[in-house]
Design an enzyme around this catalytic site. Structure first.
Site, PDB file in Angstrom:
ATOM      1  N   ASP A 169       0.837  -1.206   0.000  1.00  0.00           N
ATOM      2  CA  ASP A 169       0.000   0.000   0.000  1.00  0.00           C
ATOM      3  C   ASP A 169       0.871   1.254   0.000  1.00  0.00           C
ATOM      4  OD1 ASP A 169      -1.381  -2.261   1.321  1.00  0.00           O
ATOM      5  OD2 ASP A 169      -3.044  -0.874   1.598  1.00  0.00           O
ATOM      6  N   ASN A 205       4.681  -7.816   5.927  1.00  0.00           N
ATOM      7  CA  ASN A 205       3.351  -7.515   5.366  1.00  0.00           C
ATOM      8  C   ASN A 205       2.824  -6.176   5.919  1.00  0.00           C
ATOM      9  OD1 ASN A 205       0.358  -9.603   5.045  1.00  0.00           O
ATOM     10  ND2 ASN A 205       0.411  -7.422   5.180  1.00  0.00           N
ATOM     11  N   GLN A 216       5.141  -8.724   1.527  1.00  0.00           N
ATOM     12  CA  GLN A 216       4.062  -8.376   0.589  1.00  0.00           C
ATOM     13  C   GLN A 216       4.731  -8.022  -0.737  1.00  0.00           C
ATOM     14  OE1 GLN A 216       1.425  -5.223   1.980  1.00  0.00           O
ATOM     15  NE2 GLN A 216      -0.307  -6.605   1.882  1.00  0.00           N
ATOM     16  N   GLY A 315      -0.588 -10.187  -1.413  1.00  0.00           N
ATOM     17  CA  GLY A 315      -1.415  -8.977  -1.476  1.00  0.00           C
ATOM     18  C   GLY A 315      -2.793  -9.261  -2.047  1.00  0.00           C
ATOM     19  N   ASP A 317      -5.254 -11.350  -1.285  1.00  0.00           N
ATOM     20  CA  ASP A 317      -5.924 -12.280  -0.393  1.00  0.00           C
ATOM     21  C   ASP A 317      -7.397 -11.889  -0.300  1.00  0.00           C
ATOM     22  OD1 ASP A 317      -4.627 -10.003   0.760  1.00  0.00           O
ATOM     23  OD2 ASP A 317      -4.975 -10.762   2.769  1.00  0.00           O
ATOM     24  N   GLU A 525     -11.546   1.346  -0.191  1.00  0.00           N
ATOM     25  CA  GLU A 525     -10.409   0.448  -0.394  1.00  0.00           C
ATOM     26  C   GLU A 525     -10.454  -0.220  -1.777  1.00  0.00           C
ATOM     27  OE1 GLU A 525     -11.359  -3.069   1.629  1.00  0.00           O
ATOM     28  OE2 GLU A 525      -9.310  -3.744   1.907  1.00  0.00           O
TER      29      GLU A 525
HETATM   30  O1  LIG Z   1      -4.887  -2.493   2.536  1.00  0.00           O
HETATM   31  C1  LIG Z   1      -4.193  -3.331   3.406  1.00  0.00           C
HETATM   32  C2  LIG Z   1      -4.220  -4.773   2.948  1.00  0.00           C
HETATM   33  O2  LIG Z   1      -5.589  -5.226   3.102  1.00  0.00           O
HETATM   34  C3  LIG Z   1      -5.857  -6.554   2.689  1.00  0.00           C
HETATM   35  O3  LIG Z   1      -5.097  -7.528   3.350  1.00  0.00           O
HETATM   36  C4  LIG Z   1      -4.880  -7.378   4.746  1.00  0.00           C
HETATM   37  O4  LIG Z   1      -5.937  -7.963   5.490  1.00  0.00           O
HETATM   38  C5  LIG Z   1      -5.907  -9.368   5.678  1.00  0.00           C
HETATM   39  C6  LIG Z   1      -7.048  -9.758   6.615  1.00  0.00           C
HETATM   40  O5  LIG Z   1      -7.103  -8.985   7.760  1.00  0.00           O
HETATM   41  C7  LIG Z   1      -4.539  -9.833   6.201  1.00  0.00           C
HETATM   42  O6  LIG Z   1      -4.495 -11.199   6.434  1.00  0.00           O
HETATM   43  C8  LIG Z   1      -3.495  -9.425   5.162  1.00  0.00           C
HETATM   44  O7  LIG Z   1      -2.240  -9.918   5.522  1.00  0.00           O
HETATM   45  C9  LIG Z   1      -3.498  -7.935   5.110  1.00  0.00           C
HETATM   46  O8  LIG Z   1      -2.518  -7.470   4.214  1.00  0.00           O
HETATM   47  C10 LIG Z   1      -5.502  -6.663   1.210  1.00  0.00           C
HETATM   48  O9  LIG Z   1      -5.834  -7.911   0.681  1.00  0.00           O
HETATM   49  C11 LIG Z   1      -4.031  -6.353   1.000  1.00  0.00           C
HETATM   50  O10 LIG Z   1      -3.741  -6.376  -0.380  1.00  0.00           O
HETATM   51  C12 LIG Z   1      -3.757  -4.939   1.506  1.00  0.00           C
HETATM   52  O11 LIG Z   1      -2.384  -4.688   1.444  1.00  0.00           O
END
Ligand SMILES: OC[C@H]1O[C@H](O[C@H]2O[C@H](CO)[C@@H](O)[C@H](O)[C@H]2O)[C@H](O)[C@@H](O)[C@@H]1O
Length: 572
Positions: A169, A205, A216, A315, A317, A525
């Site tokens: 991000d 991450n 990430q 990223g 997920d 988001e």
């Molecule tokens: O914008 C931040 C991130 O949000 C999502 O992933 C995050 O949330 C998940 C669940 O809480 C967690 O397991 C993961 O490790 C986090 O990065 C999104 O999918 C990411 O791309 C983004 O960076």
């Protein structure tokens, strides 16, 4: 084969053993609180992450808190328990007005002539004030009380439940800050990540102890490059250079590197995602445990947990992109996939390091990384490029041998499903200090035609995939980073037609962000690309607002493409 951690401590060597043990003890307590909260509140609207983000109060003792946790609390018992032992969630990351923020900075968006677009851009710009934080002193002094990791510089968070810094991000946050002329804050963001590399050997991450088992998508060198191009600060490059080398080693280690031989007998190295973790993600433990209840053996559960954490490292997920069966999350196979975007980012890292090395007078390192980037380029072309489809495709390794040894390339192991990531290498056309283009204009035009025929282009932007699985990195969601990577790639491909498509994508994206902002008063988001003015959904948590990378991409698009005085910003 690289093994996942089996201990409950963060699976890394950051800090002392004592600090790691204290962090693990706190996390274990918070996960017990999380389970008790689920029992008290039920699954509706339950967000497990909130509980692992709670800071222990200075007046509280972790052992006493553990002993006092009721096994089956009522909602009122839970509230009383939390108030007695824990501070408010997010209270350890204090709002801190960025020191270089100006409400209307000189030279802001010179090519935006439309008054409506400009007024809104200034509102988006002002959101940096809401998202900038300082980590409280207690986090460094008492790591046994916080899952938050200490950061010495200003931090910008995505927003809402994402109340800590995230790695990839941050690239789009930096892009936006540079448009906002907030060079010091942009540098601070990079310096925080560089310090994390110093401590952990890679960028986690996110800046929480529970995120240190994985990274990430690696965009640190790209952030450095953007800051350098905006400021010309060679000292800054010199100061962070060693960390970039360290991060590169992390991605080249046996955890991530896979060796594969093409049909001409040439051997290549490409990377995959693989977290060092084989337990539920602490921030989503209740969700992961429920999923893992569908598989039987301990070994199968541990494998699934590792695939889940590795998918978080991507990223994306979660997404059908990583599943053998798109309707069944237990079929996640991320560790056996060579992803197009990951290898694009590592190629970019290698090019950036080569260019930075020249800049600071280290010709030998430059030579070495230029060679590494050439080898990866050949690998990307040999293993991932598909000339029938005119796209780059993820490559699926066989899952039966733990991804060890040398693989033999097979054409039917390329994943022919359409994802936005299949077009991400176009981005390599943009942003090099050197002059090499990744895809020449003719090839870029063929890739562009393939994108136009792919079914990914929609009224409000590029869809993530063609399959609606109700996972958030699938149809109909569109994500700011993917619009930006592809639009920038098209813009810099040397083809006028591709540049036109780039502007069209940016226009659709800006309009949908604007319409949704007008309707909801906030930036989101992710967005639903089927119609202008809809935010996205799906996935394991409620749609979030704020929002770091969306703000960064809107500002960056307005800077790169401008917005003429008479150009309509309302969706037509
Ligand atoms: O914008 C931040 C991130 O949000 C999502 O992933 C995050 O949330 C998940 C669940 O809480 C967690 O397991 C993961 O490790 C986090 O990065 C999104 O999918 C990411 O791309 C983004 O960076």
């Amino acid at each position: 084969a690289p093994t996942a951690s089996t201990s409950s401590a963060p699976a890394v060597d950051g800090g002392t053993d004592e600090a790691a043990a204290a962090a693990a003890a706190l996390l274990a307590l918070l996960q017990r609180v999380q389970s008790a909260a689920l029992r008290a509140l039920g699954p509706d609207g339950f967000d497990p992450k909130l509980y692992v983000d709670l800071p222990l109060l200075p007046t509280a003792d972790a052992r006493a808190a553990a002993a006092a946790l009721p096994a089956a609390p009522s909602p009122a018992d839970l509230d009383a328990y939390l108030a007695r032992y824990f501070g408010a969630v997010g209270s350890d990351l204090v709002p801190a007005g960025p020191r270089d923020f100006r409400p209307d900075p000189p030279g802001f968006l010179p090519r935006v002539g439309s008054r409506e677009a400009r007024a809104w851009a200034l509102q988006v710009h002002a959101l940096w004030k809401n998202l900038t934080r300082r980590v409280a002193k207690d986090v460094e002094e008492r790591p046994d009380r916080h899952t938050l990791l200490p950061l010495r510089h200003s931090a910008v968070v995505p927003g809402s439940r994402f109340r800590e810094v995230y790695y990839w991000d941050s690239y789009w946050v930096v892009r936006g800050l540079l448009v906002s002329k907030m060079y010091e804050t942009a540098k601070d963001i990079v310096l925080n990540l560089v310090e994390l590399v110093g401590k952990y050997g890679f960028v986690p991450n996110g800046a929480r102890s529970y995120y240190t088992n994985r990274s990430q998508p690696p965009l640190l060198s790209s952030m450095v490059l953007e800051v350098y191009m905006a400021t010309g600060d060679v000292e800054f490059v010199r100061c962070v250079f060693h960390s970039l080398l360290k991060e590169h080693s992390f991605w080249m280690s046996e955890v991530h590197n896979v060796v594969i031989m093409d049909n001409h007998g040439q051997v290549h190295n490409l990377a995959r995602y693989q977290a060092r973790w084989n337990k539920p993600r602490p921030e989503s433990a209740t969700i992961d445990e429920e999923l893992a209840s569908k598989v039987n053996s301990t070994a199968a559960k541990e494998k699934l947990y590792q695939e889940i954490a590795s998918t978080a490292e991507s990223g994306w997920d979660f997404s059908s992109r990583w599943m053998r069966n798109s309707t069944d999350m237990t079929t996640l196979t991320t560790t056996c996939i060579l992803p197009v975007d990951l290898n694009t980012f590592i190629f970019k890292m290698e090019r950036d390091i080569a260019d930075f090395a020249i800049l600071i007078g280290d010709n030998a390192t430059s030579e070495k990384f230029l060679e590494a980037s050439k080898a990866r380029r050949i690998a990307i072309d040999s293993i991932l490029w598909n000339s029938d489809m005119e796209q780059w495709l993820d490559y699926w390794l066989p899952t039966d041998r733990g991804c060890q040894g040398v693989y033999q390339w097979k054409s039917n192991s390329q994943n022919r499903n359409i994802f936005a990531s299949n077009f991400v290498p176009l981005w390599l056309n943009a942003h090099h200090l050197g002059s090499v283009q990744f895809a020449d204009p003719a090839k870029s035009e063929r890739v562009m035609a393939s994108l136009q025929a792919s079914g990914l282009l929609h009224p409000a932007g590029i869809a993530t995939s063609l399959t609606n699985t109700s996972q958030q990195w699938d149809f109909p969601n569109g994500w700011a980073p993917l619009q930006h990577l592809i639009a920038e790639g098209l813009l810099h491909s040397g083809s006028k037609e591709a540049a036109k498509l780039a502007e069209d994508i940016a226009t659709r994206w800006v309009r949908t962000n604007y319409a949704t902002y007008k309707a909801t008063g906030t930036m989101h988001e992710k967005y639903d690309v089927e119609a202008c003015g809809k935010f996205g959904g799906g996935g394991e948590y409620k749609p979030q607002t704020g929002f770091g990378w969306s703000n960064g991409v809107v500002l960056s698009f307005l800077e790169e493409f401008g917005w003429a005085e008479d150009k309509e910003i309302i969706c037509s």
